[in-house]
Design an enzyme around this catalytic site. Structure first.
Site, PDB file in Angstrom:
ATOM      1  N   ASP A  22      89.275  27.347  56.588  1.00 42.11           N
ATOM      2  CA  ASP A  22      89.173  27.269  58.053  1.00 42.11           C
ATOM      3  C   ASP A  22      90.526  27.051  58.717  1.00 42.11           C
ATOM      4  O   ASP A  22      90.633  27.140  59.936  1.00 42.11           O
ATOM      5  CB  ASP A  22      88.201  26.149  58.448  1.00 42.11           C
ATOM      6  CG  ASP A  22      86.762  26.528  58.104  1.00 42.11           C
ATOM      7  OD1 ASP A  22      86.256  27.472  58.721  1.00 42.11           O
ATOM      8  OD2 ASP A  22      86.183  25.920  57.184  1.00 42.11           O
ATOM      9  N   LYS A  69      80.376  33.825  62.736  1.00 44.62           N
ATOM     10  CA  LYS A  69      79.015  33.500  63.219  1.00 44.62           C
ATOM     11  C   LYS A  69      78.705  34.258  64.514  1.00 44.62           C
ATOM     12  O   LYS A  69      78.318  33.692  65.528  1.00 44.62           O
ATOM     13  CB  LYS A  69      78.820  32.004  63.417  1.00 44.62           C
ATOM     14  CG  LYS A  69      78.870  31.224  62.126  1.00 44.62           C
ATOM     15  CD  LYS A  69      78.403  29.796  62.323  1.00 44.62           C
ATOM     16  CE  LYS A  69      78.613  28.974  61.073  1.00 44.62           C
ATOM     17  NZ  LYS A  69      80.047  28.723  60.777  1.00 44.62           N
ATOM     18  N   ALA A  71      77.112  36.259  67.433  1.00 44.31           N
ATOM     19  CA  ALA A  71      75.782  36.083  68.044  1.00 44.31           C
ATOM     20  C   ALA A  71      75.736  36.876  69.345  1.00 44.31           C
ATOM     21  O   ALA A  71      75.546  36.313  70.415  1.00 44.31           O
ATOM     22  CB  ALA A  71      75.522  34.602  68.306  1.00 44.31           C
ATOM     23  N   ASP A  72      75.927  38.181  69.231  1.00 48.20           N
ATOM     24  CA  ASP A  72      76.082  38.984  70.450  1.00 48.20           C
ATOM     25  C   ASP A  72      74.931  39.988  70.612  1.00 48.20           C
ATOM     26  O   ASP A  72      73.977  39.988  69.827  1.00 48.20           O
ATOM     27  CB  ASP A  72      77.452  39.687  70.391  1.00 48.20           C
ATOM     28  CG  ASP A  72      78.117  39.719  71.752  1.00 48.20           C
ATOM     29  OD1 ASP A  72      77.440  40.098  72.722  1.00 48.20           O
ATOM     30  OD2 ASP A  72      79.294  39.350  71.833  1.00 48.20           O
ATOM     31  N   PRO A  74      73.254  43.803  70.451  1.00 45.02           N
ATOM     32  CA  PRO A  74      73.365  44.775  69.356  1.00 45.02           C
ATOM     33  C   PRO A  74      74.628  45.636  69.402  1.00 45.02           C
ATOM     34  O   PRO A  74      75.321  45.764  68.382  1.00 45.02           O
ATOM     35  CB  PRO A  74      72.106  45.625  69.508  1.00 45.02           C
ATOM     36  CG  PRO A  74      71.118  44.713  70.162  1.00 45.02           C
ATOM     37  CD  PRO A  74      71.917  43.831  71.078  1.00 45.02           C
ATOM     38  N   PRO A 172      76.550  25.392  52.582  1.00 48.82           N
ATOM     39  CA  PRO A 172      77.728  24.597  52.914  1.00 48.82           C
ATOM     40  C   PRO A 172      77.340  23.126  53.122  1.00 48.82           C
ATOM     41  O   PRO A 172      76.164  22.830  53.331  1.00 48.82           O
ATOM     42  CB  PRO A 172      78.184  25.207  54.247  1.00 48.82           C
ATOM     43  CG  PRO A 172      76.909  25.681  54.888  1.00 48.82           C
ATOM     44  CD  PRO A 172      75.918  25.991  53.784  1.00 48.82           C
ATOM     45  N   VAL A 174      79.006  20.584  51.108  1.00 46.95           N
ATOM     46  CA  VAL A 174      79.198  19.919  49.812  1.00 46.95           C
ATOM     47  C   VAL A 174      80.418  18.972  49.881  1.00 46.95           C
ATOM     48  O   VAL A 174      81.453  19.325  50.436  1.00 46.95           O
ATOM     49  CB  VAL A 174      79.398  20.983  48.699  1.00 46.95           C
ATOM     50  CG1 VAL A 174      79.636  20.321  47.347  1.00 46.95           C
ATOM     51  CG2 VAL A 174      78.173  21.898  48.648  1.00 46.95           C
ATOM     52  N   GLN A 177      80.479  16.784  53.667  1.00 45.99           N
ATOM     53  CA  GLN A 177      79.347  16.535  54.564  1.00 45.99           C
ATOM     54  C   GLN A 177      78.219  15.790  53.843  1.00 45.99           C
ATOM     55  O   GLN A 177      77.115  15.669  54.359  1.00 45.99           O
ATOM     56  CB  GLN A 177      78.841  17.843  55.164  1.00 45.99           C
ATOM     57  CG  GLN A 177      79.893  18.537  56.034  1.00 45.99           C
ATOM     58  CD  GLN A 177      79.389  19.848  56.599  1.00 45.99           C
ATOM     59  OE1 GLN A 177      78.312  19.920  57.175  1.00 45.99           O
ATOM     60  NE2 GLN A 177      80.167  20.902  56.436  1.00 45.99           N
ATOM     61  N   ARG A 196      86.947  21.646  52.805  1.00 44.38           N
ATOM     62  CA  ARG A 196      87.972  20.592  52.843  1.00 44.38           C
ATOM     63  C   ARG A 196      88.075  19.764  51.570  1.00 44.38           C
ATOM     64  O   ARG A 196      89.157  19.285  51.244  1.00 44.38           O
ATOM     65  CB  ARG A 196      87.711  19.684  54.050  1.00 44.38           C
ATOM     66  CG  ARG A 196      87.956  20.395  55.379  1.00 44.38           C
ATOM     67  CD  ARG A 196      87.296  19.660  56.511  1.00 44.38           C
ATOM     68  NE  ARG A 196      85.843  19.622  56.348  1.00 44.38           N
ATOM     69  CZ  ARG A 196      85.025  18.863  57.059  1.00 44.38           C
ATOM     70  NH1 ARG A 196      85.519  18.063  57.977  1.00 44.38           N
ATOM     71  NH2 ARG A 196      83.716  18.910  56.851  1.00 44.38           N
TER      72      ARG A 196
HETATM   73  P1  BMP Z   1      83.585  21.762  54.450  1.00 45.16           P
HETATM   74  O1  BMP Z   1      83.266  21.899  52.963  1.00 45.16           O
HETATM   75  O2  BMP Z   1      85.041  21.537  54.715  1.00 45.16           O
HETATM   76  O3  BMP Z   1      82.678  20.821  55.155  1.00 45.16           O
HETATM   77  O4  BMP Z   1      83.347  23.213  55.095  1.00 45.16           O
HETATM   78  C1  BMP Z   1      82.102  23.789  55.235  1.00 45.16           C
HETATM   79  C2  BMP Z   1      82.247  25.210  55.734  1.00 45.16           C
HETATM   80  O5  BMP Z   1      80.942  25.755  55.922  1.00 45.16           O
HETATM   81  C3  BMP Z   1      82.984  25.348  57.053  1.00 45.16           C
HETATM   82  O6  BMP Z   1      83.684  26.580  56.992  1.00 45.16           O
HETATM   83  C4  BMP Z   1      81.877  25.460  58.099  1.00 45.16           C
HETATM   84  O7  BMP Z   1      82.233  26.282  59.183  1.00 45.16           O
HETATM   85  C5  BMP Z   1      80.763  26.145  57.289  1.00 45.16           C
HETATM   86  N1  BMP Z   1      79.390  25.788  57.709  1.00 45.16           N
HETATM   87  C6  BMP Z   1      78.930  24.487  57.670  1.00 45.16           C
HETATM   88  O8  BMP Z   1      79.653  23.554  57.304  1.00 45.16           O
HETATM   89  N2  BMP Z   1      77.625  24.258  58.023  1.00 45.16           N
HETATM   90  C7  BMP Z   1      76.782  25.223  58.441  1.00 45.16           C
HETATM   91  O9  BMP Z   1      75.641  24.938  58.731  1.00 45.16           O
HETATM   92  C8  BMP Z   1      77.255  26.545  58.479  1.00 45.16           C
HETATM   93  C9  BMP Z   1      78.568  26.812  58.114  1.00 45.16           C
HETATM   94  O10 BMP Z   1      79.015  28.045  58.127  1.00 45.16           O
END
Ligand code: BMP
Length: 219
Positions: A22, A69, A71-72, A74, A172, A174, A177, A196
């Site tokens: 990112d 992501k 979101a527009d 068609p 995502p 892991v 978060q 990260r």
């Molecule tokens: P990180 O492991 O640093 O938290 O990154 C998670 C990645 O997944 C980021 O690029 C974020 O934009 C993406 N992401 C997310 O964290 N949660 C979602 O629900 C959807 C995502 O695309």
């Protein structure tokens, strides 16, 4: 296509990690991590940095996913999808709620690219996703999506998405978060998106190795 290239790569490398980049300054890490990761997901900042294409060209064997992501409407989704495919991305992430993807998915399939939709976000306040999860997934299936993003922090939704779609699930959330590495895989996800924890680590390679090692308990 159902992320076939990614699935092949995952088998070969015994890894399920998609590296999330990112911050454009982290693009340089891709080279050092490529034996441990199956793909790279680029966020908006690296894509608009002007450096993305150079890295996609340099790392031809890696599967690059664009995460704008989108979101527009068609017609605009089609233009964006075409441009991202031209840049060399093989997977494109869209939001599902505008229900505007049918044509973009067809175009991407003609270009041998995968279309991926966000079915459940990983953050705590994603309540609108919780309320509309079934409709989002149903629409994604009707539009012919190849895979779905479901937060690793939302175990019940990973199980449900896999049951409903039988398609690849990318999770995502892991480490940074709160989800433990491998947890989403155990529940039925196919890939873990990790950013990260690896990119901001003082030793990105060792951290990626640690995560992959944990995943291997569940694959
Ligand atoms: P990180 O492991 O640093 O938290 O990154 C998670 C990645 O997944 C980021 O690029 C974020 O934009 C993406 N992401 C997310 O964290 N949660 C979602 O629900 C959807 C995502 O695309």
């Amino acid at each position: 296509m159902e992320l076939e290239i990614l699935r092949e790569e995952a088998k070969k490398k015994k890894s399920r990690v998609i590296l999330a980049v990112d911050d454009p300054s982290h693009l340089n890490l891709i080279e050092r991590l490529k034996s441990l990761i199956v793909g790279v997901k680029l966020g908006v900042l690296p894509i608009i940095s002007g450096k993305a294409e150079e890295f996609i060209r340099r790392e031809r064997d890696l599967y690059f996913i664009s995460d704008m992501k989108t979101a527009d409407i068609p017609d605009i989704n089609i233009k964006i999808a075409e441009k991202l495919a031209d840049m060399g991305f093989r997977g494109i992430i869209f939001h599902l709620f505008p229900m505007s993807l049918d044509e973009a998915v067809k175009l991407l399939h003609k270009r041998d690219c995968d279309a991926i939709g966000v079915a459940m976000m990983s953050h705590r306040n994603a309540v609108l996703f919780e309320r509309n999860f079934d409709s989002l997934v149903d629409y994604g299936m009707k539009a012919g999506l190849d895979g779905f993003v479901v937060g690793a922090t939302k175990p019940d939704y990973i199980r449900k998405a896999k049951e409903m779609t039988k398609k690849p699930i990318l999770s995502p959330g892991v480490v940074k978060q709160g989800a433990l590495p491998g947890e989403a895989i155990k529940l039925g996800a196919d890939f873990e998106i990790v950013g990260r924890a690896i990119t901001e680590s003082s030793d990105p390679v060792s951290e990626a190795e640690r995560i992959v090692k944990r995943e291997r308990n569940f694959i």
